[in-house]
Design a protein around this motif. Structure first.
Motif, short mmCIF file in Angstrom:
data_model
loop_
_atom_site.label_atom_id
_atom_site.label_comp_id
_atom_site.label_asym_id
_atom_site.label_seq_id
_atom_site.Cartn_x
_atom_site.Cartn_y
_atom_site.Cartn_z
N ALA A 1 -6.77 0.26 10.58
CA ALA A 1 -8.01 0.99 10.24
C ALA A 1 -8.10 2.31 11.02
CB ALA A 1 -9.23 0.12 10.53
N THR A 2 -7.82 2.26 12.30
CA THR A 2 -7.96 3.49 13.10
C THR A 2 -6.86 4.50 12.75
OG1 THR A 2 -6.78 2.37 14.87
CG2 THR A 2 -9.15 2.50 15.10
N SER A 3 -5.67 3.99 12.40
CA SER A 3 -4.60 4.93 12.07
C SER A 3 -4.91 5.68 10.78
CB SER A 3 -3.26 4.21 11.95
OG SER A 3 -3.28 3.39 10.80
N LEU A 4 -5.74 5.04 9.92
CA LEU A 4 -6.11 5.71 8.67
C LEU A 4 -7.50 6.33 8.75
CD1 LEU A 4 -4.77 2.96 6.27
CD2 LEU A 4 -3.72 5.17 6.74
N SER A 5 -8.07 6.30 9.95
CA SER A 5 -9.41 6.84 10.21
C SER A 5 -10.47 6.20 9.31
CB SER A 5 -9.44 8.36 10.03
OG SER A 5 -8.46 8.95 10.83
N ASN A 6 -10.25 4.92 8.96
CA ASN A 6 -11.25 4.20 8.15
C ASN A 6 -12.39 3.73 9.04
OD1 ASN A 6 -9.62 4.55 6.01
ND2 ASN A 6 -9.38 2.36 5.51
N TYR B 1 0.84 -1.21 0.00
CA TYR B 1 0.00 0.00 0.00
C TYR B 1 0.87 1.25 0.00
CZ TYR B 1 -2.44 3.77 2.52
OH TYR B 1 -2.92 4.99 2.93
N LEU B 2 1.91 1.22 0.82
CA LEU B 2 2.78 2.40 0.94
C LEU B 2 3.56 2.65 -0.35
CD1 LEU B 2 4.20 2.00 4.58
CD2 LEU B 2 2.39 3.55 3.79
N SER B 3 3.88 1.55 -1.06
CA SER B 3 4.72 1.75 -2.25
C SER B 3 3.93 1.68 -3.55
CB SER B 3 5.83 0.69 -2.27
OG SER B 3 5.24 -0.58 -2.32
N GLU C 1 -5.58 1.61 -2.44
CA GLU C 1 -6.80 1.44 -1.63
C GLU C 1 -7.25 -0.03 -1.63
OE1 GLU C 1 -8.30 3.48 0.37
OE2 GLU C 1 -6.87 5.08 -0.11
N GLN C 2 -7.12 -0.66 -2.82
CA GLN C 2 -7.54 -2.06 -2.94
C GLN C 2 -6.67 -2.96 -2.06
OE1 GLN C 2 -7.47 -3.12 -7.06
NE2 GLN C 2 -9.69 -2.90 -7.27
N ILE C 3 -5.36 -2.68 -2.10
CA ILE C 3 -4.45 -3.49 -1.29
C ILE C 3 -4.77 -3.29 0.19
CG2 ILE C 3 -2.03 -3.81 -0.61
CD1 ILE C 3 -1.26 -2.85 -3.44
N LEU C 4 -4.95 -2.07 0.57
CA LEU C 4 -5.19 -1.75 1.98
C LEU C 4 -6.52 -2.36 2.47
CD1 LEU C 4 -3.89 -0.19 4.29
CD2 LEU C 4 -5.46 1.68 3.78
N ALA C 5 -7.50 -2.38 1.57
CA ALA C 5 -8.82 -2.90 1.96
C ALA C 5 -8.72 -4.34 2.48
CB ALA C 5 -9.78 -2.82 0.78
N SER C 6 -7.75 -5.10 1.91
CA SER C 6 -7.64 -6.51 2.30
C SER C 6 -7.17 -6.67 3.74
CB SER C 6 -6.68 -7.24 1.36
OG SER C 6 -5.36 -6.80 1.60
#
Lengths: 273, 306
Positions: A139-144, A41-43, A51-56
């Motif tokens: 999730a909380t660190s990204l405010s999702n 996600y970072l790279s 976003e797709q990678i992070l969603a997993s």
């Protein structure tokens, strides 16, 4: 049986190798379910892919993330646990020491089985708990927004994960009773899980009709199908859609029962030398 | 069977591996309550196989065994039996104390017994160290401690002094003597004659898988012999042979060994002197178990294992 269970728990609880296996299972599940996707996600080059990678890694995928590795790497670790626990009774020579205390052989075995069942449940719950903590943190660190699976889904996920790992663990225990030791069972078991089933599914099944038919009865294939039935990504290693979840559950239970029966007969009938 | 007086009884107990190896061949032995029974035999004679059969670890090919009125390995007999079979086997990653805790849980024995047996074998100070760090003597003592956890009526010890140094062996013999001095019955196997001779009340001698003698140490040793220093030796030997028969007279290192009851020393002395022999020494000697053992086990049978 409670006496055998309590003795078995003490042996396992104080065994550094058992804690080592748990640690490896936790680290691997964290790396492949969260650390690698988060680094991806970072790279990532574009935002949508990121976003797709992070969603997993989000809490809603807790079940599939947690049990995604069970058919292969966690399965191999569970098999090792089964071999360690039974095989070392032969390699240390302790089987004779314990069997002359009081318990009948099958009572001793029932105690060992219960200990393994508890240990495997502890591994599954630990993987779920640490996964939940990590996904919640991301999730909380990204405010999702956070959406957890329902309790019934979680219970089904834990039970299915336990069934998969327990089947592999019992395979290990059975092999250890048959070979009266550790080296051969670990070698054969891990080669089966990581190598032979893959060869049958990915190579032989495409070439031979009987291998194609055979694959739907293999324990690893059914474990992979069970993971897929619970939302696991079918492109992940060891995960597939060969059979449905119900059949996979029935086949795994049948394997577990057969492994227990074979192990019982081996222990009951053979001399302890 | 009278389980009050007889704790262990085997009838034609046999263990065969395949068609060629006969480990134990129709062994019939009896261990009575309160005695220290020595199971004596050379390495590979079948002692350990017998003991494993008595504990239910190995199933006999044929024959029968009863331990405390039950079949071997039955929980109700095991609960009254403590045993150390061959080398002591414990979990190397656990301390001596934790190993005993595991054993106590399998045996359903209260925890307080652990401290007692550790004290009894003199291992309290190392109880919290890992078993893997123990010397052979300490491992052996932990094995005996585990065997004592149940405060058993019957203690089965298979070669308990194996691998110990002389001091360790002496300590272990002392311990076994103490353990067998009360009501407790001890079945002890060994290939060391001196050990059996010092500790045991009755002995079963096993060779090539067969029990070739079972009796008290005294009876097996026989009544002893007389050593006679005499001049001239040839004349003394002839006179003794005329008196006792040639089969009871031997010449050993310049003296006569007369295989007769030493209480006849006075009569023999008189007869020899009357026959013109100068008797310079007259000494009773005890028969040794070693002589009996070597005589009895000097047989070759079919292939056997222990």
């Amino acid at each position: 049986m409670l006496a055998s269970f309590s003795a078995g728990m003490l042996k396992l609880y104080k065994r550094p190798a058992a804690w080592g296996l748990l640690l490896v299972a936790l680290v691997l599940s964290q790396i492949f379910n969260y650390l690698v996707p988060y680094a991806g996600y970072l790279s990532a080059d574009n935002e949508r892919a990121a976003e797709q990678i992070l969603a997993s890694t989000m809490p809603e995928y807790l079940i599939s993330n947690s049990i995604g590795g069970f058919p292969l790497f966690a399965g191999a670790l569970a098999l090792t646990l089964g071999v360690l626990s039974v095989g070392s009774e032969y390699s240390f020579g302790t089987l004779k020491t314990m069997l002359i205390q009081r318990p009948r052989r099958l009572t001793f075995f029932a105690g060992e089985l219960l200990v393994l069942a508890v240990a495997v449940l502890a591994i599954v719950l630990s993987i779920f708990a640490l996964g939940a903590l990590t996904s919640y943190t991301i999730a909380t660190s990204l405010s999702n927004s956070i959406a957890w699976p329902s309790l019934s889904e979680l219970a089904r996920g834990v039970a299915s994960g336990w069934l998969i790992l327990m089947t592999w663990c019992l395979l290990g225990a059975m092999l250890a009773f048959l070979f009266k030791g550790m080296a051969m069972p670990i070698g054969l078991g891990v080669v089966w899980i990581l190598g032979i089933e893959n060869l049958i599914v990915n190579v032989a099944a495409a070439l031979l009709d009987f291998a194609d038919t055979l694959q739907v009865g293999l324990p690893g294939v059914n474990a992979g199908s069970l993971v897929s039935a619970l939302g696991g990504r079918s492109d992940a290693p060891g995960v597939n859609t060969a059979v449905d979840g119900t059949q996979a559950t029935i086949v795994l239970v049948a394997y577990a029962v057969v492994f227990v029966l074979i192990a019982s007969v081996a222990l009951q009938r053979r001399d302890v030398t | 069977m009278n389980s009050e007086g007889v704790l262990v009884e085997t009838r034609n107990l046999t263990k065969r591996y395949g068609s060629r190896i006969l480990a134990v061949d129709r062994v019939s032995l009896t261990v009575r309550r309160g005695e220290v029974y020595g199971f004596l035999g050379p390495n590979g004679a079948g002692k350990t196989t017998c003991m494993r059969m008595l504990l239910g670890l190995i199933r006999p090919t044929s024959g029968k065994a009863t331990v405390l009125g039950r079949s071997p390995g039955h929980p109700e007999s095991l609960v009254r039996v403590g045993a150390l079979v061959e080398s002591p086997a414990f979990y190397p990653y656990l301390s001596g104390m934790d190993n005993l805790r595991v054993v106590a849980r399998y045996a359903s024995v209260p925890k307080r017994r652990i401290e007692e047996v550790l004290r009894l074998v003199g291992l309290t100070h190392r109880a919290r160290d890992k078993f893997a760090t123990y010397s052979l003597g300490m491992k052996q003592r932990l094995g005996v401690a585990a065997a004592l956890l149940k405060d058993p009526e019957l203690l089965i010890l298979d070669e308990p002094t194996n691998g110990l140094d002389p001091a360790g062996m002496a300590d272990m013999r002392d311990l076994i003597r103490r353990l067998g001095s009360g009501e407790r019955t001890v079945l002890l196997s060994s290939h060391l004659l001196g050990e059996i001779e010092q500790i045991c009340d009755r002995v079963g001698i096993i060779s090539g898988g067969r029990l070739i003698a079972e009796s008290t140490v005294e009876k097996l040793r026989g009544k002893g012999a007389l050593l006679v220093g005499a001049k001239p030796l040839d004349h003394a030997r002839q006179s003794a042979e005329q008196l006792l028969g040639a089969e009871r007279v031997e010449v050993l290192n310049g003296t006569l060994r007369l295989n007769v009851d030493p209480v006849t020393a006075g009569r023999i002395n008189r007869e020899l002197v009357d026959a013109g022999v100068e008797v310079t020494e007259l000494r009773p000697v005890e028969g040794t178990l070693e002589e009996v053992f070597l005589e009895m086990t000097d047989q070759k049978g079919e292939s056997h294992v222990g």
